[in-house]
Design an enzyme around this catalytic site. Structure first.
Site, PDB file in Angstrom:
ATOM      1  N   GLN A 169       7.990  95.421  38.330  1.00 37.66           N
ATOM      2  CA  GLN A 169       7.039  95.042  39.382  1.00 37.66           C
ATOM      3  C   GLN A 169       7.155  96.007  40.568  1.00 37.66           C
ATOM      4  O   GLN A 169       8.242  96.543  40.824  1.00 37.66           O
ATOM      5  CB  GLN A 169       7.332  93.623  39.861  1.00 37.66           C
ATOM      6  CG  GLN A 169       6.978  92.563  38.838  1.00 37.66           C
ATOM      7  CD  GLN A 169       7.401  91.187  39.313  1.00 37.66           C
ATOM      8  OE1 GLN A 169       7.105  90.787  40.424  1.00 37.66           O
ATOM      9  NE2 GLN A 169       8.116  90.478  38.457  1.00 37.66           N
TER      10      GLN A 169
HETATM   11  N1  LIG Z   1      -0.374  92.768  22.050  1.00 36.63           N
HETATM   12  C1  LIG Z   1       0.823  93.174  22.437  1.00 36.63           C
HETATM   13  N2  LIG Z   1       1.459  92.522  23.439  1.00 36.63           N
HETATM   14  C2  LIG Z   1       2.685  92.974  23.812  1.00 36.63           C
HETATM   15  C3  LIG Z   1       3.307  94.072  23.188  1.00 36.63           C
HETATM   16  N3  LIG Z   1       4.497  94.272  23.790  1.00 36.63           N
HETATM   17  C4  LIG Z   1       4.614  93.347  24.729  1.00 36.63           C
HETATM   18  N4  LIG Z   1       3.524  92.540  24.753  1.00 36.63           N
HETATM   19  C5  LIG Z   1       3.273  91.408  25.663  1.00 36.63           C
HETATM   20  O1  LIG Z   1       3.163  91.923  26.983  1.00 36.63           O
HETATM   21  C6  LIG Z   1       3.664  90.968  27.924  1.00 36.63           C
HETATM   22  C7  LIG Z   1       4.704  91.609  28.827  1.00 36.63           C
HETATM   23  O2  LIG Z   1       5.846  91.972  28.049  1.00 36.63           O
HETATM   24  P1  LIG Z   1       7.281  92.165  28.719  1.00 36.63           P
HETATM   25  O3  LIG Z   1       8.166  92.707  27.662  1.00 36.63           O
HETATM   26  O4  LIG Z   1       7.731  90.932  29.411  1.00 36.63           O
HETATM   27  O5  LIG Z   1       6.950  93.271  29.824  1.00 36.63           O
HETATM   28  P2  LIG Z   1       7.952  94.012  30.820  1.00 36.63           P
HETATM   29  O6  LIG Z   1       7.614  95.461  30.738  1.00 36.63           O
HETATM   30  O7  LIG Z   1       9.361  93.649  30.502  1.00 36.63           O
HETATM   31  O8  LIG Z   1       7.511  93.458  32.238  1.00 36.63           O
HETATM   32  P3  LIG Z   1       8.401  93.302  33.583  1.00 36.63           P
HETATM   33  O9  LIG Z   1       9.664  92.610  33.214  1.00 36.63           O
HETATM   34  O10 LIG Z   1       7.571  92.491  34.527  1.00 36.63           O
HETATM   35  O11 LIG Z   1       8.625  94.681  34.113  1.00 36.63           O
HETATM   36  C8  LIG Z   1       4.222  89.804  27.082  1.00 36.63           C
HETATM   37  O12 LIG Z   1       3.248  88.799  27.017  1.00 36.63           O
HETATM   38  C9  LIG Z   1       4.433  90.437  25.704  1.00 36.63           C
HETATM   39  O13 LIG Z   1       4.360  89.508  24.639  1.00 36.63           O
HETATM   40  C10 LIG Z   1       2.606  94.738  22.124  1.00 36.63           C
HETATM   41  O14 LIG Z   1       3.052  95.724  21.525  1.00 36.63           O
HETATM   42  N5  LIG Z   1       1.382  94.245  21.804  1.00 36.63           N
END
Ligand SMILES: Nc1nc2c(ncn2[C@@H]2O[C@H](COP(=O)(O)OP(=O)(O)OP(=O)(O)O)[C@@H](O)[C@H]2O)c(=O)[nH]1
Ligand SMILES: [Mg+2]
Length: 179
Positions: A70
């Site tokens: 974030q």
């Molecule tokens: N369709 C799809 N959704 C994905 C994929 N990878 C992650 N997501 C979705 O994207 C959203 C965010 O994923 P996170 O892994 O929590 O993202 P993050 O990068 O860790 O985010 P922060 O912790 O806020 O920095 C979740 O709802 C996941 O299920 C993908 O390859 N395909």
């Protein structure tokens, strides 16, 4: 002699390679980390601070720090940089609007003294979503070919199915041998 052997053993067999997983919020960083660990897609919520896990691939130990993406958290990414060997930059391939912010963050990291020796793996994530940018599009936009002072590799993936993740890890594992 024993000490030399112990040091060589530690160097070749047990050395832990520090990895930071960065990228904007919602890119899929935590999903990737836990897919590496459990081989499944886990339910995630936005990361406040970081998650850390040890991932072992063919006797190679990676200590992976998944850092919250974030906006308010990005200024503290640099507190994780020391001794980092690999940066995994996760890009949401559907997020065209914020690719310029990812680019700024990438070049800010590459200019940081503590990341001088780090290799960069870029995951073009969410390739399962229709209309997403390809890894080639992202590579072009991020002008990856202009990066001469850090080894880099871009890999398309889907963190939900795990497609492409092993190939990325494979590249990292190979690089540990040439350091
Ligand atoms: N369709 C799809 N959704 C994905 C994929 N990878 C992650 N997501 C979705 O994207 C959203 C965010 O994923 P996170 O892994 O929590 O993202 P993050 O990068 O860790 O985010 P922060 O912790 O806020 O920095 C979740 O709802 C996941 O299920 C993908 O390859 N395909
Ligand atoms: Mg997260």
């Amino acid at each position: 002699m024993g000490l030399i052997f112990a040091k060589l053993w530690n160097f070749f067999c047990n050395q832990e390679h520090k990895v930071i997983i960065v990228g904007l919020d919602n890119a899929g960083k935590t999903t990737i980390l836990y897919h590496f660990l459990t081989n499944e897609a886990v339910q995630t919520s936005p990361t406040i601070g970081s998650n850390v896990e040890e991932i072992v691939v063919k006797n190679t130990h990676f200590l992976m720090w998944d850092i919250g993406g974030q906006e308010s958290l990005r200024s503290s990414w640099n507190t994780y940089y020391s001794n980092t060997e690999f940066i995994i930059l996760v890009v949401d391939s559907t997020d065209r609007e914020r690719l310029s912010i990812t680019k700024e963050e990438l070049y800010r990291m590459l200019a940081h003294e503590d990341l001088r020796k780090a290799a960069v793996l870029i995951f073009a994530n969410k390739e399962d979503i229709e209309g997403c940018m390809s890894a080639a599009d992202i590579s072009k936009y991020l002008t990856l070919s202009s990066i001469k002072d850090h080894p880099w590799h871009i890999q398309s993936c889907c963190a939900l199915s795990g497609e492409g993740l092993c190939e990325g890890l494979e590249w990292m594992t190979c690089r540990t041998g040439v350091r």
